[in-house]
Design an enzyme around this catalytic site. Sequence first.
Site, short mmCIF file in Angstrom:
data_model
loop_
_atom_site.label_atom_id
_atom_site.label_comp_id
_atom_site.label_asym_id
_atom_site.label_seq_id
_atom_site.Cartn_x
_atom_site.Cartn_y
_atom_site.Cartn_z
N ARG A 97 0.85 -1.19 0.00
CA ARG A 97 0.00 0.00 0.00
C ARG A 97 0.89 1.24 0.00
O ARG A 97 1.93 1.29 0.65
CB ARG A 97 -0.95 0.00 1.20
CG ARG A 97 -2.03 -1.08 1.04
CD ARG A 97 -3.18 -0.93 2.01
NE ARG A 97 -3.90 0.30 1.75
CZ ARG A 97 -4.14 1.23 2.67
NH1 ARG A 97 -3.73 1.09 3.91
NH2 ARG A 97 -4.80 2.32 2.35
N SER A 98 0.46 2.24 -0.71
CA SER A 98 1.23 3.46 -0.94
C SER A 98 1.71 4.11 0.36
O SER A 98 2.84 4.60 0.44
CB SER A 98 0.37 4.44 -1.74
OG SER A 98 0.99 5.69 -1.83
N THR A 99 0.88 4.11 1.38
CA THR A 99 1.26 4.74 2.65
C THR A 99 2.54 4.14 3.20
O THR A 99 3.41 4.86 3.70
CB THR A 99 0.11 4.58 3.67
OG1 THR A 99 -1.05 5.22 3.14
CG2 THR A 99 0.46 5.19 5.01
N PHE A 100 2.68 2.82 3.11
CA PHE A 100 3.87 2.16 3.64
C PHE A 100 5.06 2.34 2.70
O PHE A 100 6.20 2.45 3.15
CB PHE A 100 3.59 0.69 3.94
CG PHE A 100 2.65 0.55 5.09
CD1 PHE A 100 3.09 0.71 6.39
CD2 PHE A 100 1.30 0.31 4.88
CE1 PHE A 100 2.22 0.62 7.46
CE2 PHE A 100 0.42 0.21 5.95
CZ PHE A 100 0.88 0.37 7.24
N ALA A 101 4.82 2.38 1.40
CA ALA A 101 5.90 2.66 0.45
C ALA A 101 6.46 4.06 0.69
O ALA A 101 7.66 4.29 0.60
CB ALA A 101 5.40 2.51 -0.98
N ARG A 102 5.59 5.00 1.05
CA ARG A 102 6.02 6.37 1.31
C ARG A 102 6.84 6.48 2.59
O ARG A 102 7.49 7.49 2.83
CB ARG A 102 4.82 7.30 1.38
CG ARG A 102 4.12 7.44 0.04
CD ARG A 102 2.81 8.19 0.16
NE ARG A 102 2.02 7.98 -1.03
CZ ARG A 102 1.25 8.90 -1.58
NH1 ARG A 102 1.17 10.10 -1.03
NH2 ARG A 102 0.57 8.62 -2.66
N GLU A 123 7.99 -10.95 1.50
CA GLU A 123 9.22 -10.34 2.01
C GLU A 123 9.02 -8.83 2.08
O GLU A 123 8.48 -8.21 1.16
CB GLU A 123 10.40 -10.64 1.09
CG GLU A 123 11.69 -10.01 1.61
CD GLU A 123 12.84 -10.05 0.62
OE1 GLU A 123 13.94 -9.71 1.04
OE2 GLU A 123 12.62 -10.40 -0.55
N TYR A 155 -1.55 -23.62 -9.90
CA TYR A 155 -0.50 -23.73 -8.88
C TYR A 155 -0.74 -24.93 -7.97
O TYR A 155 -1.82 -25.12 -7.43
CB TYR A 155 -0.44 -22.45 -8.04
CG TYR A 155 0.68 -22.50 -7.04
CD1 TYR A 155 1.98 -22.22 -7.43
CD2 TYR A 155 0.46 -22.85 -5.72
CE1 TYR A 155 3.04 -22.28 -6.53
CE2 TYR A 155 1.50 -22.92 -4.81
CZ TYR A 155 2.78 -22.63 -5.22
OH TYR A 155 3.82 -22.70 -4.32
#
EC number: 3.5.4.13
Length: 172
Positions: A97-102, A123, A155
Amino acid sequence: MILGDRDLKYYLEKGWIKVEPIYGDSVRENGIDLRVGNEIARFKKTDKVFDPDNPDYSFFDVQRGEEFIISPHEHVLLVTEEYMKLPNDVMAFVNLRSTFARLGLFIPPTIVDAGFEGQLTIEVVGSSFPVKIRRGTRFLHLIFARTLTPVENPYQGKYQGQKGVTIPRFKL
C-alpha cells in the site's frame, strides 16, 4: 482483464475467489487489501553460509505478536491475516500500500498464481528508520487479473495451503 470492485464483489459472492476474513473496507476500487497477520520471520545476522541443498532453518527467527518493528534495512517475512483461494483463471499482483511505500518500506515484485490457496508470506525490506506495523493493519493491495482461459497447470507448488509465516522450502 483487471477485476474492478464490482467484479471482485461478484467473484467473492459466488465463491470463485475466497478471502477470509474479509472486511467492509477490504475491497477497493481495483483490488483487495490484505492485513498484517500475527507472525513474522526475521533473518538472523550471521557469517554462516546458507546452503539450499542442506537447509538450516536456524537462520530464521519466527515471532508471533500483535505488533512488530521493522528495523532499518532489515529483511523480514510477513504473513497476511487472510487465507485466500484463487480459481484457475485468476491471478493477482501483490503491491505494498502506498502509505507504507512512502515510509520507505519495500516488497519485491510478487505474483499469486492462478489456483493458489493459502495465507500469503511476503518479504518486506525495512526503511532507513524503524517502522512499527500492527496486526490487522491494511498493508498489501492485490490487483486481480483474469486469464483469457483457465491455466493448464494451476498452482500446486510447495507453498500450496500454507498457513502462518512460511520460511523458504527446498525440495531435496
